[in-house]
Design a protein around this motif. Structure first.
Motif, PDB file in Angstrom:
ATOM      1  N   THR A   1       0.789  -1.093  -0.281  1.00 43.40           N
ATOM      2  CA  THR A   1      -0.635   0.051   0.156  1.00 43.40           C
ATOM      3  C   THR A   1       1.073   1.741   0.474  1.00 43.40           C
ATOM      4  OG1 THR A   1       0.067   0.035   2.188  1.00 43.40           O
ATOM      5  CG2 THR A   1      -2.242  -1.336   1.115  1.00 43.40           C
TER       6      THR A   1
ATOM      7  N   CYS B   1      -4.634  -2.794  -4.680  1.00 43.94           N
ATOM      8  CA  CYS B   1      -5.257  -2.961  -2.870  1.00 43.94           C
ATOM      9  C   CYS B   1      -5.331  -0.683  -3.203  1.00 43.94           C
ATOM     10  CB  CYS B   1      -4.006  -2.572  -2.016  1.00 43.94           C
ATOM     11  SG  CYS B   1      -2.959  -2.700  -1.849  1.00 43.94           S
TER      12      CYS B   1
ATOM     13  N   GLN C   1      -5.574   5.647   3.415  1.00 40.73           N
ATOM     14  CA  GLN C   1      -5.410   4.530   4.228  1.00 40.73           C
ATOM     15  C   GLN C   1      -5.339   5.244   5.642  1.00 40.73           C
ATOM     16  OE1 GLN C   1      -5.050  -0.195   5.769  1.00 40.73           O
ATOM     17  NE2 GLN C   1      -3.024   0.657   4.490  1.00 40.73           N
TER      18      GLN C   1
ATOM     19  N   ASP D   1      -3.482  -2.093   7.954  1.00 42.40           N
ATOM     20  CA  ASP D   1      -4.411  -3.560   7.163  1.00 42.40           C
ATOM     21  C   ASP D   1      -3.494  -4.650   7.301  1.00 42.40           C
ATOM     22  OD1 ASP D   1      -2.227  -2.504   5.778  1.00 42.40           O
ATOM     23  OD2 ASP D   1      -3.238  -3.172   3.676  1.00 42.40           O
TER      24      ASP D   1
ATOM     25  N   SER E   1      -8.356  -1.030   9.947  1.00 49.28           N
ATOM     26  CA  SER E   1      -8.678  -0.676   8.526  1.00 49.28           C
ATOM     27  C   SER E   1      -8.164  -1.827   7.810  1.00 49.28           C
ATOM     28  CB  SER E   1      -8.246   0.357   8.003  1.00 49.28           C
ATOM     29  OG  SER E   1      -6.181   0.848   8.168  1.00 49.28           O
ATOM     30  N   ASN E   2      -9.316  -2.288   6.922  1.00 53.44           N
ATOM     31  CA  ASN E   2      -8.525  -3.678   5.977  1.00 53.44           C
ATOM     32  C   ASN E   2      -9.371  -2.878   4.342  1.00 53.44           C
ATOM     33  OD1 ASN E   2      -7.180  -6.025   5.525  1.00 53.44           O
ATOM     34  ND2 ASN E   2      -9.124  -7.177   6.849  1.00 53.44           N
ATOM     35  N   HIS E   3      -9.239  -4.451   3.897  1.00 48.75           N
ATOM     36  CA  HIS E   3      -8.914  -4.587   2.272  1.00 48.75           C
ATOM     37  C   HIS E   3     -10.863  -4.702   2.044  1.00 48.75           C
ATOM     38  CE1 HIS E   3      -4.876  -2.794   1.206  1.00 48.75           C
ATOM     39  NE2 HIS E   3      -4.946  -4.380   2.004  1.00 48.75           N
TER      40      HIS E   3
ATOM     41  N   THR F   1     -12.448  -7.990  -3.196  1.00 44.85           N
ATOM     42  CA  THR F   1     -12.153  -6.578  -2.522  1.00 44.85           C
ATOM     43  C   THR F   1     -12.457  -5.708  -3.385  1.00 44.85           C
ATOM     44  OG1 THR F   1      -9.944  -6.392  -4.220  1.00 44.85           O
ATOM     45  CG2 THR F   1     -10.292  -7.738  -1.497  1.00 44.85           C
TER      46      THR F   1
ATOM     47  N   ALA G   1     -12.298   1.565   2.055  1.00 38.74           N
ATOM     48  CA  ALA G   1     -11.505   0.516   3.270  1.00 38.74           C
ATOM     49  C   ALA G   1     -12.562   0.344   4.285  1.00 38.74           C
ATOM     50  CB  ALA G   1     -10.580   1.623   3.642  1.00 38.74           C
TER      51      ALA G   1
END
Lengths: 292, 385
Positions: free
Chosen positions: B136, B151, B157, B260, B281-283, B351, B367
């Motif tokens: 990222t 991503c 992010q 992430d 936080s994530n994808h 995703t 996100a």
């Protein structure tokens, strides 16, 4: 003020682990003038033996500690017999290279056996947080680890200075060529030294695996740190290894606390160089006096 | 005697070398070779396993449907997976090997930003398209024509996490502890610092350590004295549990948040109860998956017996972006494939939806914020780009 004391506790815990490794470096060097670069990896193997005993056999902490120290001591003796024994009279450089080889072998063996993941030895000791005074906290396991480490160091000092075998060790350190004439079994003394050094490293490994985490390459960095601590203290000297370890840990922790965590290693090592310039043989080391 | 020994050893070495090279220069064009650079061993070995699982699943699917049509002929896909040990220097060697020896059409990988960043210049100068699933850090694709990612990037992010901490958690004082020797950790920590300050919050501690450090007590003691509302740990899943443990042992009771790089089952194995109530936080979130994601999660679970982490999902998406591009290019030619990737529009992935704007290898994606509850990753909220 509370923060200084809190940081001091952090430094003592870190220093205790460094000391348990540094002692093995120092003792082996004292006896056969070998810088045993596999020692950091013996520490790592000890940590993994402790991990397996805790996870697979779920033994109580005291048994894990004693059994791991015993098994790792055997490993230390075996390594000396297999890899170093025949080279005892060879060029020092051959021995050092062999030691590096043994270390690499141990790292890869453990990686193949258990995989490369980071793990932690499950908590065997109580994690209760004790609030000492305003703002200062310490967990019970931390206190125990510091206590047992210091106790082990005292036992070692008594062993080397007050027993017959200890006397023989000091004699071998003094002059390895003459002592056989006095009827001292040099091979046995060398084995005892490797056994004690490895057992202490194993104890350090277990404490480290409880407080921090373990992986197959952990011995490289920590081995270096402990080696440097032993040199700063005066390699060959037991007291020196302990003093050097606490100094190194203290410098590291207080650099982070009052200067900057970015500079931790830079400043720590710059200070150590200065110490060595002042005391070229280490703080406790003497040019050619008895060394154990 | 001595000479014979030397001669024997030398001949053996030459033999090994010749045989080794011989197998590599097999330059058949009856299959589409795609390189994969993944941390199969080393500190992110669990991510390496996810990567391998995901590409093998994609390979099996595409080949069982006959492969991809190139030059009017159906061709099978073959992934060549190499171990980069999560080390930049090894990643560079792996990229070199995949390009010059295996003559791959494209490369998927690596995962950590510091590694993708080491491979990217090699892909770029050899004009071989690279898609990194999980890296990222913005520098990976910056000023590069052949490097793409599946991503979002850290400026987005880091901002999402800062907004979450300030608005939803109501935090006014934040502390950060991050690995200064790793591109990803450093990049997102700095974005968070700037964004959180811009929102009106105060960064009370900004502490660093070095990869492989295990004792964070000095930094955490310093952080504790600043009494933060949140502690942001933008570090990898193999280190985070240890950091949380040491923080709690020192009596830090701040809300802990992450990013992430937390998403791996190893995190829960190592951290256990300590992770309860933390956010990252994530994808994508497994529990609010759409149809496409559900199908993937189901297939992955059946084949490997575990829920795919974000790295696996993104790797799978990267593989299908590439398959689509090869199909549209209709040529087994890296340049044509690169142009086809760049023209990807509204690709429906596991995703999310991925489009590349010309001139950029960064897709515009949203996100999610995940909460750890009862030892599970639970969807909390979404953040739109």
């Amino acid at each position: 003020m509370e923060i200084i004391i809190q940081q001091l506790i952090n430094a003592v815990q870190l220093g205790a682990v460094y000391a348990l490794i540094a002692l093995g470096y120092s003792m082996v060097y004292g006896i056969i003038r070998l810088i045993n670069f596999a020692h950091g990896d013996i520490f790592m193997v000890g940590a993994f033996i402790g991990f397996l005993l805790a996870v697979k056999f779920k033994l109580p902490f005291v048994f894990i500690l004693l059994l791991t120290m015993f098994l790792t001591a055997l490993l230390g003796i075996a390594i000396e017999r297999i890899a170093y024994h025949k080279l005892r009279n060879a060029h020092r450089m051959s021995l050092v290279i062999t030691a590096l080889g043994v270390g690499t072998f141990l790292e890869n063996l453990v990686r193949l056996a258990v995989g490369p993941q980071t793990r932690q030895i499950p908590a065997q000791l109580s994690n209760n947080i004790l609030h000492l005074t305003n703002g200062i906290v310490v967990t019970e396991d931390k206190l125990l680890i510091i206590g047992i480490s210091i106790m082990l160091m005292i036992v070692l000092w008594l062993f080397v200075n007050k027993t017959l075998i200890g006397k023989a060790m000091r004699a071998v350190a003094d002059n390895i060529d003459v002592v056989p004439l006095m009827g001292i079994n040099v091979d046995m003394i060398v084995s005892v030294t490797f056994a004690i050094g490895s057992a202490l490293a194993a104890a350090g490994g277990i404490f480290f695996g409880q407080s921090y985490s373990i992986e197959p390459y952990m011995g490289i960095d920590l081995g270096w740190k402990a080696f440097i601590a032993a040199v700063v203290g005066g390699i060959g000297s037991i007291e020196g290894a302990v003093v050097g370890s606490f100094i190194l840990a203290g410098i590291e922790v207080f650099t982070v606390a009052y200067l900057s965590s970015n500079l931790k290693n830079g400043i720590a090592f710059a200070l150590l160089i200065i110490l060595l310039v002042i005391w070229p043989y280490g703080i406790m080391g003497k040019p050619s006096l008895k060394k154990v | 005697m001595g000479k014979i020994k030397v001669f024997l050893i030398l001949s053996l070495l030459i033999l090994v070398f010749v045989v080794g090279c011989g197998s590599g220069s097999n330059n058949s064009i009856d299959e589409l070779k795609i390189g994969v650079s993944a941390p199969l061993t080393g500190d992110l070995a669990a991510t390496g396993a996810s990567t391998k699982n995901a590409v093998l699943l994609a390979e099996e699917e595409i080949n069982s449907s006959g492969g991809i049509k190139v030059n009017g002929k159906m061709m099978k896909v073959k992934f060549i997976i190499e171990d980069d040990e999560n080390k930049p220097e090894t990643t560079a060697t792996v990229f070199q090997k995949l390009i010059s020896q295996d003559r791959v059409l494209a490369i998927i990988g690596s995962q950590a930003s510091k590694c993708s960043n080491a491979g990217a210049p090699i892909a770029e100068s050899n004009k071989i398209p690279q898609i990194t699933p999980w890296s990222t850090n913005p520098n990976v694709t910056k000023d590069r024509k052949y490097v793409f990612r599946a991503c979002f990037i850290d400026p987005f992010q880091g901002k999402a996490v800062a907004l979450f901490a300030y608005n939803k958690l109501g935090a006014k004082k934040a502390a950060v502890l991050y690995d200064i020797a790793s591109d990803y950790n450093k990049g997102i920590a700095e974005v968070f610092r700037d964004e959180f300050s811009n929102l009106g919050g105060q960064i009370v501690a900004f502490e660093t350590y070095n990869t492989k450090d295990t004792d964070f007590s000095a930094q955490l003691t310093k952080i504790k004295a600043t009494n933060p509302d949140v502690l942001f740990l933008p570090n990898y899943y193999n280190e985070v549990p240890l950091q949380i443990q040491q923080a709690r042992k020192l009596g830090i009771d701040a809300q802990i948040i992450g990013a992430d790089a937390w998403d791996n089952p190893e995190l829960l194995k190592l951290g256990g109860e300590l992770l309860e109530g933390t956010y990252f936080s994530n994808h994508y979130a497994v529990d609010i998956a759409g149809d496409k994601s559900k199908a993937f999660i189901e297939k992955y679970k059946n084949k490997y017996g575990e829920v795919p982490d974000a790295a696996a999902a993104l790797t799978y998406d990267a593989a299908y972006i590439l398959f689509g591009a090869i199909e549209r290019a209709q040529k087994a030619d890296p340049q044509a494939i690169r142009d086809a990737i760049a023209s990807t529009k509204d690709f429906e992935g596991v995703t999310g939806t991925i489009s590349y704007n010309e001139g950029s290898g960064d897709p515009v994606k949203g996100a999610v914020i995940i909460k750890i509850h009862d030892g599970k990753f639970i969807y909390d909220s979404s953040v739109k780009p």
